[in-house]
Design an enzyme around this catalytic site. Structure first.
Site, short mmCIF file in Angstrom:
data_model
loop_
_atom_site.label_atom_id
_atom_site.label_comp_id
_atom_site.label_asym_id
_atom_site.label_seq_id
_atom_site.Cartn_x
_atom_site.Cartn_y
_atom_site.Cartn_z
N ARG A 1 106.92 36.38 62.21
CA ARG A 1 107.25 35.54 63.36
C ARG A 1 108.19 36.27 64.30
NH1 ARG A 1 106.00 30.10 60.82
NH2 ARG A 1 106.17 28.57 62.47
N ARG B 1 111.04 24.24 68.37
CA ARG B 1 110.11 25.16 67.69
C ARG B 1 109.23 25.89 68.71
NH1 ARG B 1 107.21 21.16 64.16
NH2 ARG B 1 105.95 22.87 63.41
N ARG C 1 100.73 14.08 64.00
CA ARG C 1 100.31 14.75 62.76
C ARG C 1 100.88 14.08 61.51
NH1 ARG C 1 101.11 21.20 62.04
NH2 ARG C 1 103.35 20.81 61.98
N ARG D 1 106.02 15.42 58.99
CA ARG D 1 107.03 16.45 58.80
C ARG D 1 108.25 16.09 59.64
NH1 ARG D 1 104.33 22.36 59.33
NH2 ARG D 1 106.35 22.72 60.33
N LYS E 1 96.98 26.94 62.58
CA LYS E 1 97.02 28.14 61.72
C LYS E 1 96.82 27.78 60.25
CE LYS E 1 101.20 29.54 62.76
NZ LYS E 1 101.58 28.51 63.73
P1 AMP Z 1 105.53 26.22 59.74
O1 AMP Z 1 105.09 25.40 58.58
O2 AMP Z 1 104.85 27.57 59.80
O3 AMP Z 1 105.48 25.48 61.05
O4 AMP Z 1 107.08 26.56 59.48
C1 AMP Z 1 108.05 25.54 59.35
C2 AMP Z 1 109.45 26.14 59.43
O5 AMP Z 1 109.64 27.08 58.36
C3 AMP Z 1 109.76 26.93 60.68
O6 AMP Z 1 110.16 26.10 61.77
C4 AMP Z 1 110.91 27.84 60.20
O7 AMP Z 1 112.12 27.11 60.09
C5 AMP Z 1 110.44 28.19 58.80
N1 AMP Z 1 109.57 29.38 58.81
C6 AMP Z 1 108.23 29.44 58.59
N2 AMP Z 1 107.77 30.70 58.70
C7 AMP Z 1 108.84 31.47 59.00
C8 AMP Z 1 109.03 32.86 59.26
N3 AMP Z 1 108.03 33.75 59.23
N4 AMP Z 1 110.30 33.29 59.52
C9 AMP Z 1 111.34 32.44 59.54
N5 AMP Z 1 111.23 31.12 59.34
C10 AMP Z 1 110.00 30.63 59.06
#
Ligand code: AMP
Length: 220
Positions: free
Chosen positions: A88, A171, A127, A160, A13
Site C-alpha cells: 500500500r 481511507r 456494504r 465494518r 479487490k
Molecule cells: P482493507 O481490508 O484492505 O480495506 O484494510 C483495512 C485496514 O487494514 C486498512 O484501513 C489499514 O488500517 C489496514 N491495512 C490493510 N492493508 C494494509 C497495508 N498493506 N498496510 C498497512 N495497513 C493495512
C-alpha cells in the site's frame, strides 16, 4: 505466479482476489483480513493494529511487512500468491520485491481495479460482510435473501466499523496520498494491467482472467 491486486477501498479487490485465487489455484494474502481476525481474537498483533484500523490509516510498515512476509513462508504460497491490499506504499513494495528476489521470484503482474469515486462511496456505505466466510453483500443491489444472514453459509452479517462515512473519507485520502503512486510505479515496470471494475462481480472476474491471458473464464 505472484500477482498484486491494487485499487481504492471498495474497488472489489477482496472479492476478485478470492475468485481469481480459486480459479488459478493461488494463495490469497489480505493484510486487512489478517488484521481484522487478529483484532477479533484479541491477539498481540490485534491490539497493536486496532487503533489504526479504527482511524482508517495504515498500520505501520514494520508490523505489516513482518506479518505478510511470515505468511508468505507458508507452504500454500509456494505455487503463487495474490496479494490483496498489499503493498500500500512504496516501502512495502520494495520490501516485497526484496523478499521475493531472495527466492529468485518476481511479481508477474499488477491488476489495477479502477472504480469512480461516487461508486466507491456508494459501495462502501451499503456494504455488509459475513462474519464467518467474508462474503460481501450490498443493501442496494446485492442484498442477502434473509436480512442479516449470509446466503452462502448462514453466518451473521455485519458492517465494518471502518465503513462509517468519516472513516471511509479518511481511507480514500490515505489511498490517494500513499497507495495511488504505486500505479505509476508498476506502470513504469511494465507490469500494470488496468481493469474497469464497474460491472458485475462475474464480469470483472472475467476481465481480470482475460487480462492475465488465462483464456476464457467459465463461472463455477
Ligand atoms: P482493507 O481490508 O484492505 O480495506 O484494510 C483495512 C485496514 O487494514 C486498512 O484501513 C489499514 O488500517 C489496514 N491495512 C490493510 N492493508 C494494509 C497495508 N498493506 N498496510 C498497512 N495497513 C493495512
Amino acid at each position: 505466479m505472484y500477482l498484486i491486486f491494487l485499487g481504492p477501498p471498495g474497488a472489489g479487490k477482496g472479492t476478485q482476489a478470492e475468485a481469481v485465487a480459486r480459479r488459478l489455484n493461488l494463495a490469497h494474502i489480505a493484510p486487512g483480513d489478517l488484521f481484522r481476525q487478529a483484532v477479533e481474537q484479541g491477539t498481540e498483533l490485534g491490539l497493536k493494529a486496532k487503533s489504526y484500523l479504527e482511524k482508517g490509516v495504515l498500520v505501520p510498515d514494520g508490523i505489516t511487512i513482518k506479518m505478510v512476509l511470515e505468511r508468505l513462508e507458508a507452504p500454500d504460497c509456494e505455487a503463487g500468491v495474490i496479494f490483496d491490499g498489499f503493498p500500500r506504499n512504496l516501502e512495502q513494495a520494495k520490501a516485497l520485491e526484496q523478499a521475493l528476489a531472495k527466492e529468485s521470484k518476481v511479481i508477474d503482474k499488477v491488476i489495477y481495479i479502477k472504480v469512480s469515486q461516487e461508486e466507491l462511496v456508494r459501495r462502501l456505505s451499503g456494504r455488509w460482510l459475513c462474519r464467518h466466510c467474508q462474503a460481501v453483500y450490498n443493501i442496494i443491489d446485492s442484498a442477502p435473501k434473509i436480512w442479516g444472514k449470509c446466503d452462502k453459509c448462514g453466518g451473521e452479517l455485519y458492517q465494518r466499523p471502518d465503513d462509517a462515512p468519516e472513516t471511509v473519507k479518511k481511507r480514500l485520502e490515505v489511498y490517494a496520498a500513499e497507495t495511488a503512486p504505486l500505479i505509476d510505479y508498476y506502470a513504469r515496470s511494465g507490469k500494470l494491467l488496468e481493469v474497469d471494475g464497474e460491472a458485475s462481480v462475474e464480469e470483472v472476474t472475467r476481465r481480470i482472467v482475460a487480462a492475465l491471458g488465462k483464456g476464457e473464464y467459465v463461472a463455477r
